[in-house]
Design an enzyme around this catalytic site. Sequence first.
Site, PDB file in Angstrom:
ATOM      1  N   SER A 160     -26.211  15.950 -21.092  1.00  0.00           N
ATOM      2  CA  SER A 160     -27.406  16.306 -20.338  1.00  0.00           C
ATOM      3  C   SER A 160     -27.226  17.520 -19.439  1.00  0.00           C
ATOM      4  CB  SER A 160     -27.850  15.110 -19.485  1.00  0.00           C
ATOM      5  OG  SER A 160     -26.831  14.778 -18.561  1.00  0.00           O
ATOM      6  N   LYS A 194     -13.761   6.690 -25.419  1.00  0.00           N
ATOM      7  CA  LYS A 194     -12.542   6.814 -24.608  1.00  0.00           C
ATOM      8  C   LYS A 194     -11.298   6.452 -25.404  1.00  0.00           C
ATOM      9  CE  LYS A 194     -15.167   7.583 -20.975  1.00  0.00           C
ATOM     10  NZ  LYS A 194     -16.488   7.406 -21.631  1.00  0.00           N
ATOM     11  N   ARG A 219     -20.172  18.330 -24.473  1.00  0.00           N
ATOM     12  CA  ARG A 219     -19.742  18.832 -23.171  1.00  0.00           C
ATOM     13  C   ARG A 219     -18.390  18.216 -22.836  1.00  0.00           C
ATOM     14  NH1 ARG A 219     -23.099  16.637 -19.459  1.00  0.00           N
ATOM     15  NH2 ARG A 219     -21.417  15.397 -18.562  1.00  0.00           N
ATOM     16  N   ARG A 247     -20.913  19.798 -11.164  1.00  0.00           N
ATOM     17  CA  ARG A 247     -21.446  18.709 -10.355  1.00  0.00           C
ATOM     18  C   ARG A 247     -20.529  18.477  -9.164  1.00  0.00           C
ATOM     19  NH1 ARG A 247     -21.041  14.962 -15.122  1.00  0.00           N
ATOM     20  NH2 ARG A 247     -19.676  16.710 -15.620  1.00  0.00           N
ATOM     21  N   GLU A 277     -20.561   5.169 -21.849  1.00  0.00           N
ATOM     22  CA  GLU A 277     -21.030   6.464 -21.396  1.00  0.00           C
ATOM     23  C   GLU A 277     -22.087   6.246 -20.329  1.00  0.00           C
ATOM     24  OE1 GLU A 277     -19.528   9.061 -22.489  1.00  0.00           O
ATOM     25  OE2 GLU A 277     -18.445   8.084 -24.112  1.00  0.00           O
ATOM     26  N   GLY A 278     -22.287   7.284 -19.504  1.00  0.00           N
ATOM     27  CA  GLY A 278     -23.406   7.226 -18.576  1.00  0.00           C
ATOM     28  C   GLY A 278     -23.033   6.985 -17.133  1.00  0.00           C
ATOM     29  N   GLU A 317     -13.161  13.845 -19.993  1.00  0.00           N
ATOM     30  CA  GLU A 317     -13.678  13.274 -21.236  1.00  0.00           C
ATOM     31  C   GLU A 317     -14.424  14.345 -22.023  1.00  0.00           C
ATOM     32  OE1 GLU A 317     -16.508  10.225 -20.372  1.00  0.00           O
ATOM     33  OE2 GLU A 317     -17.756  11.519 -19.116  1.00  0.00           O
ATOM     34  N   LYS A 360     -10.861   2.668 -17.844  1.00  0.00           N
ATOM     35  CA  LYS A 360     -12.122   3.110 -18.446  1.00  0.00           C
ATOM     36  C   LYS A 360     -12.483   2.239 -19.645  1.00  0.00           C
ATOM     37  CE  LYS A 360     -12.034   8.016 -17.202  1.00  0.00           C
ATOM     38  NZ  LYS A 360     -12.274   9.372 -17.719  1.00  0.00           N
ATOM     39  N   ASN A 410     -17.961  14.571 -24.130  1.00  0.00           N
ATOM     40  CA  ASN A 410     -19.239  13.899 -24.359  1.00  0.00           C
ATOM     41  C   ASN A 410     -19.842  14.406 -25.665  1.00  0.00           C
ATOM     42  OD1 ASN A 410     -19.487  12.657 -21.527  1.00  0.00           O
ATOM     43  ND2 ASN A 410     -19.186  14.828 -21.106  1.00  0.00           N
TER      44      ASN A 410
END
Length: 564
Positions: free
Chosen positions: A241, A399, A218, A540, A457-458, A234, A453, A236
Amino acid sequence: MGVRYSSLSLCSPTHQNHQSFRLATFTCDTKQKSNFSFYPTDKDRIFNTHYRRVSLFAITQFSICGLHSRIGNLKCGRVKEMETRQGIATKEALNLQSVDQDLVQKMVYDALVWSSLHGLVVGDRSVQRSGKVPGVGLVHAPFALLPVSFPESHFREACELAPIFNELVDRVSLDGKFLQESLSRTKKVDPFTSRLLDIHSKMLELNKKEDIRLGLHRSDYMLDEQTKSLLQIEVNTISSSFSGLSCLVSELHRSLLIHYGERLGLDSKKVPGNSAVIQFAEAMAKAWTEYNNARALVLVVVQSEEHNMYDQHWLSSVLKERHNVTTIRKTLAEIDAEGELLPDGTLLVGGQVIAVVYFRAGYAPTDYPSESEWRARLLMEQSSAVKCPSISYHLAGTKKIQQELAKPNVLERFLDNKEDIAKVRKCFAGLWSLDDSEIVSKAIENPELYVMKPQREGGGNNIYGEDVKETLLRLKKDGTDEDAAYILMQRIFPSVSLTFLMRDGICHKDHAISELGIYGAYLRIKEKVIMNEQSGYLMRTKVASSNEGGVAAGFAVLDSLYLT
């Protein structure tokens, strides 16, 4: 004052990292082919029919029309003006200030009923077993009541980039020397990245080849308000998810607009079709087929407590219903205890052959509390099972690699098509290494224009505002190599719009910003590309005043698009 932003998360934008989100005194705890269509198509209708057929909740046809009832006063927070660098932003397609309160209450009620009947749910953290036992302590996933407006031209631009990034990740993953050299300084100061690189080195030493390479990615973007440019946040490559729940939010918004669109002045056909979970399942099923063992299973690697399990179960359900592929769920510790590698490379877990390993855990240091988890990761990597992602795909999504690819002439090392290179470069925001003293000085002088950064992740890991300045000054004073653990990124300032945010059955009205994620599915068998497609989207939205969608989060919700 600039709008504070970063990548948004619920249970995490990319993963299921469980973070807290605060809005005033309100607290919420939750944690991310057929050609993708911009508007509803026959394929979308087939998808919708199937989706409802396999739903654990929808046992009869359901119409939200007429199901509203008296639910008391709607609890909407007071709206405050949120400023961007360009001033007050009020670019919503619908003036929510003028929406009739009774109409909002009807939509809220219908949306909550729809979510419950169609599986738009997560585990309720206030219920002790909700992250371990399915069906216990369900609550609707956080969502926006209405879709966010987004320019169709920029949406198409993002979709067109997906196959290019799929190919880019694959080609970068094959260049072991590039991965190791690019992350060499990071390895010295970041123990987690160092362990991943150690596994990668072992695979290089063994000359381990991944004949079947599966990527479910993604790429996340924000639309910069000042330049009107679509800029990437970024890519992923592990545990991308919300492929399941994002589809449901799109369907929820379509349903609401079918019934209330005329009164709102909105057209349900402007909400793009979203079949992410169908296309992810198709890619995984094709990889399973290529493994060529009808008794083999798909192993879903999960955390021991997972409140976002239903998003994962949607994918497993579609795999079973459409492709007759069975999944099992295991933690890394369980895989270490039950896993076995046969001499021919076959992976057994609990005595069962594993064809595909799908990671929904393993992306954060907290997923490896002991050596047991690292043994499991190495065991799976050594096997002949298809890994989604492989260790090289995982590293390609860091990153630092993103920053390296933004350097002059690096994309040309991996991509041949000049038009593709130009499209990718156009979406890059400013990305810099901290060994660039000039950019570090600029960031200290104007920290609000940058984000620091780490290789994580997360969600909940980035550094903003005055913290950027303080961290950079500390790193300069210490004179260590710790700066190699970070990159600097241009801060993106998206437009702000008024939004209804739903959480725990309560509607909050506030100014918010949004982030678009485009899913991509990629399957390659040796030199033959079997699948390379954009595969749906994730929107989102969060309160504009918050930074991360992680620990210091703010109020993030699932959303969909209203194309303008």
